[in-house]
Design a protein around this motif. Structure first.
Motif, PDB file in Angstrom:
ATOM      1  N   THR A 264      -4.326  27.912  -2.700  1.00 20.03           N
ATOM      2  CA  THR A 264      -3.465  27.341  -3.405  1.00 20.03           C
ATOM      3  C   THR A 264      -3.207  26.273  -2.363  1.00 20.03           C
ATOM      4  O   THR A 264      -3.740  25.357  -1.973  1.00 20.03           O
TER       5      THR A 264
ATOM      6  N   ARG B  67       2.354  34.563   0.036  1.00 20.48           N
ATOM      7  CA  ARG B  67       1.657  36.152  -0.943  1.00 20.48           C
ATOM      8  C   ARG B  67       1.878  36.903   0.518  1.00 20.48           C
ATOM      9  O   ARG B  67       0.244  37.595  -0.320  1.00 20.48           O
TER      10      ARG B  67
ATOM     11  N   THR C 174      -2.919  38.667   2.047  1.00 21.20           N
ATOM     12  CA  THR C 174      -3.515  37.524   1.328  1.00 21.20           C
ATOM     13  C   THR C 174      -3.946  36.562   2.559  1.00 21.20           C
ATOM     14  O   THR C 174      -5.562  36.536   1.964  1.00 21.20           O
TER      15      THR C 174
END
Length: 279
Positions: A55, A76, A80
């Motif tokens: 990310t 998230r 995650t």
């Protein structure tokens, strides 16, 4: 740090003798396995780089795995973070010869500060050891700071683990057996709130460290969090400690930390020092 450094080979002899006698605690980090090319992150910066492949991180989190994990957790969710940590350490890392050497010594306590599990794997030929891992309390609904496991990876209670000849302490958690990861800023805020009074450190670890010397191998202390953990884990131990380091590569804060804690620097390349210890 003292102006006159002691002879590093003499210091290594002291460390080797202490380890072989079981009167010293090895406090090991990812630098040992990083001597060989690895396919998993071997160090905080490498782990932050891994998160950056998953990310886009804000600038404040770049190069900082704890801030990166916090950012991921915030946007998230915790699942995650756990999933990506499992992915980062999905490939088993073979124990180095030094891990194997440590596993053959009569050590009451070994501290492994990384997630990859090489020390656990090195102990696989024995059945007289146990592990205690630090855990996140995020979402577990339990007032617990750590979990105990036997040599087969089965969860056990503290009393059972205390009977082990060797206790492996992984304060930041580990990829195996249950993917316990202490990694986000929020994880550490909880721990650091109480670490001064030692609550997050297992009682059996506190018992086994008493009067022992520590030797720091493959570790860096260039972040306040890393220094705080080491400082608290080594409380009430002996007043003679060692660290295998490259003095020229240390930050000012690292040098100050070694000096404040009475840690004698062994200024040698890590690979050379490990070979000498095992000789």
């Amino acid at each position: 740090m003292t102006d006159v450094l002691e002879n590093p080979q003499v210091l290594l002899e002291e460390v080797s003798a202490g380890l072989k006698a079981g009167s010293m605690v090895p406090y090991i980090g990812p630098g040992i396995s990083a001597l060989q090319e690895q396919v998993v992150p071997m160090g905080p910066e490498a782990l932050a780089d891994f998160f950056a492949t998953k990310t886009t991180l804000p600038k404040r989190a770049q190069g900082n795995p704890w801030a990166a994990a916090q950012y991921i957790e915030s946007y998230r969710f915790r699942d995650t973070v756990t999933l990506w940590m499992q992915e980062a350490f999905a490939t088993a890392v073979a124990p180095s010869p030094f891990h194997a050497w440590l596993a053959g010594l009569p050590l009451p306590l070994i501290i492994d500060t990384w997630y990859a599990g090489e020390m656990r794997a090195a102990m696989a030929g024995r059945d007289d050891w146990a592990e205690v891992q630090g855990i996140t309390r995020a979402g577990i609904g339990e007032d617990r700071w750590f979990r105990f496991y036997d040599a087969a990876g089965k969860a056990v209670d503290a009393e059972t683990a205390a009977k082990a000849k060797t206790l492996l302490y992984t304060p930041h958690g580990g990829a195996v057996p249950d993917a316990n990861f202490l990694i986000s800023d929020a994880d550490y805020v909880e721990v650091l709130t109480e670490i001064d009074i030692q609550t997050p450190i297992p009682e059996e670890v506190r018992q086994r460290r008493t009067g022992m010397g520590f030797v720091f191998i493959g570790c860096r202390f260039h972040d306040q969090l890393l220094r705080t953990y080491a400082r608290q884990v080594m409380k009430r131990s002996s007043d003679r400690h060692y660290a295998i380091v490259d003095l020229d590569a240390l930050t000012r804060n690292e040098r100050r930390f070694l000096d404040e804690q009475g840690i004698q620097a062994i200024d040698l390349p890590l690979a050379e020092a490990l070979e000498s210890l095992m000789a």
